[in-house]
Design a protein around this motif. Sequence first.
Motif, PDB file in Angstrom:
ATOM      1  N   ASP A 182     -14.318  -8.790  -6.401  1.00 17.84           N
ATOM      2  CA  ASP A 182     -15.099  -8.258  -5.352  1.00 17.84           C
ATOM      3  C   ASP A 182     -14.332  -7.022  -4.832  1.00 17.84           C
ATOM      4  OD1 ASP A 182     -15.920  -7.502  -2.832  1.00 17.84           O
ATOM      5  OD2 ASP A 182     -15.102  -9.294  -1.660  1.00 17.84           O
ATOM      6  N   THR A 185     -23.394  -0.620  -5.505  1.00 17.01           N
ATOM      7  CA  THR A 185     -22.469  -1.609  -5.871  1.00 17.01           C
ATOM      8  C   THR A 185     -22.446  -2.155  -7.128  1.00 17.01           C
ATOM      9  OG1 THR A 185     -24.405  -2.895  -5.368  1.00 17.01           O
ATOM     10  CG2 THR A 185     -23.153  -2.369  -3.498  1.00 17.01           C
ATOM     11  N   GLY A 205     -19.685  -0.151  -8.643  1.00 20.55           N
ATOM     12  CA  GLY A 205     -18.601  -0.346  -7.902  1.00 20.55           C
ATOM     13  C   GLY A 205     -17.834  -1.605  -8.563  1.00 20.55           C
ATOM     14  N   GLN A 206     -18.718  -2.686  -8.998  1.00 20.10           N
ATOM     15  CA  GLN A 206     -18.197  -3.953  -9.591  1.00 20.10           C
ATOM     16  C   GLN A 206     -17.332  -3.393 -10.921  1.00 20.10           C
ATOM     17  OE1 GLN A 206     -21.085  -6.809  -9.808  1.00 20.10           O
ATOM     18  NE2 GLN A 206     -21.642  -6.851  -7.700  1.00 20.10           N
TER      19      GLN A 206
END
Length: 1465
Positions: free
Chosen positions: A272, A363, A366-367
Amino acid sequence: MVFLQRSNPHLSAVDAAAALLADAGCTLLVPPHLPPALPAPHTFARRLARALAADSAADLPTRLLTGLAAFADSPARLRQLLLPTSPSSPSLARALLSVPALQPGLLGLLLDKLPEHFDDDALDGVPLQDDVGRLIILQFRWLDFLVDADAFVTKLVDVLSVAPPRLKKEIIGSIPEIVGDQSHDVVVSALEMLLQEDSQVVVAVLDTLSNLNLNAQLQDQAVTVAISCIRTIHADQMPHLLRFLLLSATPANAGRIISQIREQLKFVGVVDPRAARGKKLKGKASAVSTDGAILDALRSGLRFKNMLCEAFLKELKSVDHPRDHKVIDVWLIMLIYANGGTLQKSAEKILKSKILEGCVQETLFGQCIRGNPELVKVHFMSYLSVSDYLLACKEEKAREFATYLFTALFEEFSDTFSRQELVGSLITHIGSGVSYEVSSALDIMISLTTNNSDELIPVASHITGILDYLESFHEDNLRKVYEIFCHLALAAGFNTGSGGSSVANELLMVVRKQVSNPDIKYKRMGIIGALRIVSAIADANAAVNCSSSQQPNCEEALGLLQMAINSSRCHTLPLILLYDELAALVESRILHSAIFDWVGEHVAEFDALFLADLDDGQLPEKYICDGIEGELWMNLDGNISPVCLNILPLVSISPQKSQACLQIFPSQFLLLTVAERSGSEGSLGGINALLGSPLHLPSTKSLDGSRWGSLSALEKKTVCHSLYFAINWIRELLNAFSTQVAARVDNVSQKVRDETAVKLLKRLRNLILLESLLNTLLKMYPLSLPELRYLGDYSVSTITSKLNHGKKMNEENMEGPSSNKRQKCLKDKSASDKLSSDDKLKQTTILDAFKRAGVTITQETNRVSQPLPSGMMSKDVENEANDLSELGVIDLMAAPVQLDMQRFKFRTLHLTCLSLLNYSEFQDLTLPYDESELPLYLYLLRDLNIKLDRLNPSIKPFFSNSQAKSTYAHCQKSTEELLSTIQPLFSSLRKFVDGAVSMIKERSDCCPDNWSSHWDSAGNPHIPNVMVSKSSIATSVFKEALGCYRKLLGIPDLLNHANMSVLKELLQTFQPTENFDDDISEFRPPLAPSNVDYLYCGAYKMFEAIMDPVYSFSYILASDVLITMQSILSSTVMLLEKSGESNGKNTHVGCSKDIIPFLQKRLGLSAHKLLASDFPSEDAENGRQNKGDLIPRILQIYLRNSESTSDLLEKLACSVLPEVASLKTKSTAQEMARDFPTLCSSTFHSWYRVLHEENTGNFNKMIKQALKTRSQSGVAVENVVDEIVKSVNVFVGLIHVCKNHEKVAIHAIAVKYGGRFIDAFLKVFNFLETQFGQHGGRIIQMIKALQKATRTIQTICAEAKGYKRTMITSKIPATKRSLERFVFQVKALLHNCSTEDTFVIGNLKHKDLHGHVVSSQVYGGVDDDDPDDAEQEEMETDPETPANGNGNIVDDDMAEGDEEATPLE
């Protein structure tokens, strides 16, 4: 030996076996710690084999195996059999396995002994000679032969299933060395079952499968087995599995392997991002190492097999939804990108398209990046390269994605190397010179310096490289650059010895040098930089201790401001820029009180410079200068007016001096109003008297026809400049006081707001009159107006617009202009005397040369008037101006064409002025508005249209961006701010549309009396021949309102989810008054009134309803309505595309895809109605002039929204157009084109071009569909073939029109679009080849038809070259290349699909367009320099070959009786 055995039956089995072996040369019975004696293993095996075969009746092999089994009962004796007899010799067991008679039994014996040693777990790690189990397995390796392979493999598999892990892995790893190719199927099946039972042997099984020589079927089975383990395998074993899969990839299974890896592979290290930022990571070291090994396996597999990369990119293309994209997609893109080559470009394009479609989101990256610095570090340069690529894209969404990547990489990598690479990359983009790329890169730098300024100080020396590119930046980017350096300097606190101190010192040094530079380009940079520094160090909310010179911050700021003012006093445009920038700064920031005090003191001189006192609202004395008498105009306050704007006296003094002084006053007034609002909580009560104060302008007597003709050039220039400065004064009044009515101010009462609104509307009347007067005067006396706002590098004025009197002028103006009232204006000195040495050294441009010579270039006639010294017109031009001395009728509603050409020099109206659209001078509630106010609203609507052009990227303004929009920050508004300002005006737009339609229905063209009755209330002087046409105002308001509506719908950001409420309100406002549910009853389920699709249908229905009354009045207005209806359809399509839902109902936006065909059908019918009607008599004369512009647009709408575009094109091209082309007179043409009266000789060119464009575009769509349906069969392929044939028929029909139409423009269109169509047709040959077996006949006929068209094109090209028709010859080379490729493609098609040779080489006959043979290529006495053009060698069909079952070409030209081969082209 045999005799001895028979004579001693009681000997033990061991002794008997030992005796047999001894006879063969081996001593079995030796001490336990020694191996058996076997001097010659190969000789021993041959002897023993002969001995065993000599007496088959004695069953010697069985007896020997029995003895060996007894001998091996002891582990020590068994170990003796397994150990090598010498360092260079095999063991006795291995030698016995070379004897065919003994091998099956001995293999069984050893396999039976193997389970006895399964429990020797304590032997892990011991040498091989002490491990009996491993020694047994060793005997099976590399046997020369297997007598009974199936039995052995079966038993080996049985033993394997029960073996302990230690020996299981040993056996699995030895299988390729034990089992032959004939037993691979059994082995693969056994290993598959073993994988299902025990996941710990995956690596061993994969290694074994890799080493086996499997056939295609077994290899596919092995791949399937491996794929089934992806989800269940342990993470540590995943790299081995991936390596096996990638090495096993073939063109047949590459797609399946990649697909399964994408679906099932999960990275261990994916965390996360919020947890990563919180540093709450445990056990990441092992996860990173595992993921690193996985990436290494993927990288090695992709590097050497491009088919895997292609399979992945193909797989990625087919993924349409964001939720279906995975982290592995990002990593695979990075790995492919790192490999370089052509696939790198493909990966870039696919990634960009996915980002633009919204499938790949931030995202996902981003992971990969957040929390994985060690993993990303290896691929850091790939991520950086992808970020660079996205940042250089034109699309804003791609650049926003790059912004996220740069920020994420900067935050995750804190090492100096990585950050230097990031900063260096950004600086490279900043210096690229591409406006959008530079702007986005600067935005990223601002974000980094704002949030991470302390971390950027160590690399500040790299950031200073931005200063090298300052000269190429426009104002917006300059502001960003200085903001970056201000953040860096503030981060270090201006402390001596810190990294930021050097940045601050360098920044201040650069700014001071720029401000002091006499060149306006550098002075502009310095002004912007100085004010940015002031905004940083004088911000009341900023916590800064001291400046670099240890002075208080406010003193540093005041010093910079005073320096900027002093250095700009002698330069008009930089001073304008300084005031505008300072006004924006004061309005947007809370500055130190000392700064406000300084601004207040500086603007206090406005009264003395530009205002004059009045006595009871009148001038104390008459003012006359050079025969021009002055008077007060537009006095709204009557006798109580205390002051007036002293324009005429300032204009009448030395022209150079007055122009410079008056150029500054609008921007100085802007600063004054901003300072007043800031100090009075938004109120302008302190300067409220200026709103109603009169203007001192030339007397209206000067505007009389006879009087104007007698004025000198200098007097005319004085009058024009006076009106020009008055116009911009009123525009600034509107900007200032509209803030009092646009939003509620606490200390301004409602009564004051209403009174202010009424005065503003009166000022708007003044503005309309002044602009109309000046526009009329400029028609008769063309004049270049001075610039009142700074336009950067696009400014027309140069440094020659200095204030030549410098400080002396300021001292004189401080005393007031009254001392000069009775003095005559002196002539200017020569321009060369006024130029500074720097100006003389500057390179002269053509425009500068014209200006210094006094040449005036008229925009309307494009004629250059030859000047006299001091800028006066020559005698001839002056006489011409005298002929135009009469002003004539001044229509206040006519577009000010002359002013619009120089509109970019005017002061810009702010968004707050648009709020006046909701106000009225009258409070009559029975009427929505008064007709006398329509001119006011029309003026504001035109300005709104200009502002909306900025938000629509598809609209290009007449001037460049720097000219079309304001360059100072005061007018820079975002899309959201503009939409929020315009949203309250939607109801007014609807009101104007309804009112204009009502006035159009009345068809009254008289001037409204109420305009004249309210003329005096606005203080407008009486000027003869000023009128307002009711029909023209209705038409203009209607067109402008529709234009605003279309541009609002075309704003891309309006379709964002955040602005959905604005879109709904816009659609809701334009709904029909009557219920239209019956018209949309066909939808199932019914459309909900609250949904967007219902509102779209309602808006469309409203405009459809007003089409008929508008059409009866004006064809042009009806076409505007049609285009507005098309914009509604386009907005619907864009909304559905942007929402990402391709089928059915979109739950997020409430819009159904079913409304698109519904709206298309109705739009097509409306377009057909216009094409099938001629111009009404009311605007026939005006309409014919615009016919060529309207017809193509209407025809495009008609074609693109018909039920079948191809059928309609075929009808128009093959039936309607040829009939019209063959007629000679216009009247006959209109009689023949009964269905389309708009198709006549004057519009034939437009029709012909549009039909070519639409047919080519429709054919390209068919090609895409053909490529998709190539593998399908049945109806889909049949439909595609039909559509291709129709497009070819349309093309042939359009080209055939040229035979009956002799206009060169038509032939040029045929050559241009003929080449484009052939280029498109080349792409469909692969599809035709696959379908030749089923549709060969139709394909042959289609090529024959194209052959005739290409011949016609060849003939047109030959004639154009002969007659030297340059309109056509410029298009010939590209078309010729396309025709040549077409010939060879046809030959290849027939060669691959036909059974007979149908092509030969021949000479093309030279014919004209009518088919007559031309004996020579010499046209009209023009010599042809190229003799090779007399005969063109082309690929052609054989005329002797008839059409057969294979569909070979039969030429139709044999009727000529010529034996020459007929060419294909």
